[in-house]
Motif scaffolding. Structure first.
Motif, mmCIF file in Angstrom:
data_model
loop_
_atom_site.group_PDB
_atom_site.id
_atom_site.type_symbol
_atom_site.label_atom_id
_atom_site.label_comp_id
_atom_site.label_asym_id
_atom_site.label_seq_id
_atom_site.Cartn_x
_atom_site.Cartn_y
_atom_site.Cartn_z
ATOM 1 N N ALA A 173 0.816 -1.224 0.000
ATOM 2 C CA ALA A 173 0.000 0.000 0.000
ATOM 3 C C ALA A 173 0.849 1.274 0.000
ATOM 4 C CB ALA A 173 -0.945 -0.022 1.190
ATOM 5 N N GLU A 174 1.935 1.262 0.792
ATOM 6 C CA GLU A 174 2.738 2.482 0.928
ATOM 7 C C GLU A 174 3.410 2.857 -0.396
ATOM 8 O OE1 GLU A 174 3.840 5.732 2.467
ATOM 9 O OE2 GLU A 174 2.454 4.357 3.462
ATOM 10 N N SER A 175 4.061 1.870 -0.999
ATOM 11 C CA SER A 175 4.764 2.148 -2.245
ATOM 12 C C SER A 175 3.775 2.406 -3.384
ATOM 13 C CB SER A 175 5.718 0.990 -2.542
ATOM 14 O OG SER A 175 5.637 0.608 -3.868
ATOM 15 N N LEU A 176 2.617 1.770 -3.297
ATOM 16 C CA LEU A 176 1.619 2.004 -4.336
ATOM 17 C C LEU A 176 1.147 3.456 -4.360
ATOM 18 C CD1 LEU A 176 -0.174 0.990 -6.542
ATOM 19 C CD2 LEU A 176 -1.827 0.266 -4.822
ATOM 20 N N LYS A 177 0.981 4.023 -3.173
ATOM 21 C CA LYS A 177 0.557 5.429 -3.090
ATOM 22 C C LYS A 177 1.579 6.303 -3.812
ATOM 23 C CE LYS A 177 -1.067 5.610 1.296
ATOM 24 N NZ LYS A 177 -0.770 6.005 2.670
ATOM 25 N N ILE A 178 2.841 6.021 -3.563
ATOM 26 C CA ILE A 178 3.903 6.808 -4.198
ATOM 27 C C ILE A 178 3.921 6.546 -5.709
ATOM 28 C CG2 ILE A 178 6.410 7.207 -4.273
ATOM 29 C CD1 ILE A 178 6.407 6.685 -1.265
ATOM 30 N N ARG A 179 3.750 5.285 -6.113
ATOM 31 C CA ARG A 179 3.747 4.978 -7.556
ATOM 32 C C ARG A 179 2.625 5.708 -8.271
ATOM 33 N NH1 ARG A 179 3.574 -1.115 -6.729
ATOM 34 N NH2 ARG A 179 3.173 -1.434 -8.937
ATOM 35 N N LEU A 180 1.460 5.758 -7.611
ATOM 36 C CA LEU A 180 0.343 6.481 -8.237
ATOM 37 C C LEU A 180 0.637 7.969 -8.337
ATOM 38 C CD1 LEU A 180 -2.977 4.984 -6.836
ATOM 39 C CD2 LEU A 180 -2.219 5.088 -9.208
ATOM 40 N N MET A 181 1.214 8.517 -7.259
ATOM 41 C CA MET A 181 1.548 9.944 -7.278
ATOM 42 C C MET A 181 2.584 10.234 -8.359
ATOM 43 S SD MET A 181 0.579 12.679 -6.024
ATOM 44 C CE MET A 181 -0.264 12.385 -4.479
ATOM 45 N N GLU A 182 3.576 9.385 -8.482
ATOM 46 C CA GLU A 182 4.578 9.545 -9.539
ATOM 47 C C GLU A 182 3.899 9.515 -10.906
ATOM 48 O OE1 GLU A 182 7.360 10.689 -8.297
ATOM 49 O OE2 GLU A 182 8.808 9.089 -8.685
ATOM 50 N N TYR A 183 2.941 8.606 -11.040
ATOM 51 C CA TYR A 183 2.230 8.508 -12.320
ATOM 52 C C TYR A 183 1.511 9.826 -12.636
ATOM 53 C CZ TYR A 183 -0.939 7.386 -16.032
ATOM 54 O OH TYR A 183 -1.598 7.435 -17.234
ATOM 55 N N TYR A 184 0.757 10.319 -11.668
ATOM 56 C CA TYR A 184 -0.009 11.536 -11.970
ATOM 57 C C TYR A 184 0.881 12.749 -12.194
ATOM 58 C CZ TYR A 184 -4.184 8.882 -11.279
ATOM 59 O OH TYR A 184 -5.168 7.941 -11.434
ATOM 60 N N LYS A 185 1.954 12.840 -11.405
ATOM 61 C CA LYS A 185 2.835 14.014 -11.542
ATOM 62 C C LYS A 185 3.684 13.958 -12.806
ATOM 63 C CE LYS A 185 5.097 14.236 -7.595
ATOM 64 N NZ LYS A 185 5.687 14.590 -6.297
ATOM 65 N N LYS A 186 4.271 12.796 -13.072
ATOM 66 C CA LYS A 186 5.309 12.738 -14.114
ATOM 67 C C LYS A 186 4.882 12.053 -15.404
ATOM 68 C CE LYS A 186 8.823 12.861 -10.534
ATOM 69 N NZ LYS A 186 9.669 12.005 -9.705
ATOM 70 N N THR A 187 3.994 11.069 -15.296
ATOM 71 C CA THR A 187 3.669 10.287 -16.499
ATOM 72 C C THR A 187 2.388 10.768 -17.184
ATOM 73 O OG1 THR A 187 4.732 8.383 -15.443
ATOM 74 C CG2 THR A 187 3.414 7.931 -17.402
ATOM 75 N N SER A 188 1.377 11.159 -16.395
ATOM 76 C CA SER A 188 0.106 11.514 -17.042
ATOM 77 C C SER A 188 0.226 12.693 -18.027
ATOM 78 C CB SER A 188 -1.001 11.734 -16.007
ATOM 79 O OG SER A 188 -0.723 12.851 -15.224
ATOM 80 N N PRO A 189 1.200 13.611 -17.877
ATOM 81 C CA PRO A 189 1.353 14.646 -18.919
ATOM 82 C C PRO A 189 1.615 14.071 -20.319
ATOM 83 C CG PRO A 189 2.587 15.278 -16.964
ATOM 84 C CD PRO A 189 2.110 13.861 -16.735
ATOM 85 N N LEU A 190 2.056 12.806 -20.370
ATOM 86 C CA LEU A 190 2.314 12.192 -21.681
ATOM 87 C C LEU A 190 1.017 11.985 -22.464
ATOM 88 C CD1 LEU A 190 4.986 9.460 -20.867
ATOM 89 C CD2 LEU A 190 5.309 11.802 -21.596
ATOM 90 N N ILE A 191 -0.111 11.949 -21.753
ATOM 91 C CA ILE A 191 -1.390 11.784 -22.452
ATOM 92 C C ILE A 191 -1.597 12.997 -23.376
ATOM 93 C CG2 ILE A 191 -3.902 11.652 -22.142
ATOM 94 C CD1 ILE A 191 -3.306 10.163 -19.463
ATOM 95 N N GLY A 192 -1.401 14.185 -22.826
ATOM 96 C CA GLY A 192 -1.536 15.403 -23.636
ATOM 97 C C GLY A 192 -0.471 15.483 -24.722
#
Ligand code: ADP
Length: 191
Positions: free
Chosen positions: A143-162
């Motif tokens: 759970a702990e690392s997953l929270k961070i992985r999700l945050m990393e995704y939204y901060k750094k990876t999701s801009p790739l959608i645009g």
């Protein structure tokens, strides 16, 4: 045909990449798998990578771009499936440059969209199943690392959608469907 599977941890990228490999002879390039191999190598780099991965953070762009470069040089008749790469805008730019160098094109970026609750359930289940099967859960499937992985995704990876939308490459697929339904949607895009 070269494609990127884009989506948060647990979206089903690895599952669909596996199917594409079996059905179409494409080559999956999963930076997650490459890094898991690197961490067992016992090298200094491997040790640093292990710490970062277990925390759920992203390893440096330099390391993953180097790993991808080595694989691209080998070529693939059936095309490449990029799974878990790129994860930052710098990685996306680097991939564009590498493909240009090898005379390849990026055909489609398939976004597997899912909601966060489903992701958490899937990852927690993946960990439980691994343990039930007598194995061990991935060190970062908690759970702990997953929270961070999700945050990393939204901060750094999701801009790739645009980024890929603007390049006219993006196609969205509903990742919440059954594996077979998602497979069908992806097949229609790749055909
Ligand atoms: P998941 O999709 O479940 O997050 P992956 O196997 O793709 O799993 O990645 C596991 C971990 O490996 C990530 O949390 C990160 O630490 C590292 N990683 C994988 N790919 C990259 C990448 N392209 N850039 C930086 N770190 C990466």
């Amino acid at each position: 045909m070269n494609i990127i599977l884009l989506g948060p941890p647990g979206a089903g990228k690895g599952t669909q990449a596996q199917i594409l490999m079996e059905e179409r002879g494409m080559v999956q390039l999963s930076t997650g798998d490459m890094l898991r191999a690197a961490r067992t190598s016992g090298t200094e780099m491997g040790k640093r990578v292990a710490e970062v991965m277990d925390r759920g953070e992203l390893v440096t762009d330099e390391i993953v771009i180097g790993l991808i470069r080595e694989q691209l040089e080998k070529g693939s008749e059936g095309g490449f499936i990029f799974d878990g790469f790129p994860r930052t805008l710098a990685q996306a730019d680097a991939l564009g440059a590498l493909l240009d160098e090898t005379g390849e094109t990026l055909d489609r970026v398939i976004e597997l969209s899912v909601n966060d609750e489903v992701l958490v359930d899937r990852i927690v289940n993946r960990a439980k199943e691994a343990v039930a099967a007598g194995g061990t859960a991935r060190a970062d499937d908690n759970a702990e690392s997953l929270k961070i992985r999700l945050m990393e995704y939204y901060k750094k990876t999701s801009p790739l959608i645009g980024y890929y939308y603007a390049k006219g490459k993006l196609v969205r697929v509903d990742g919440l469907g059954e594996i077979e339904a998602v497979r069908g949607e992806i097949a229609a895009i790749v055909d």
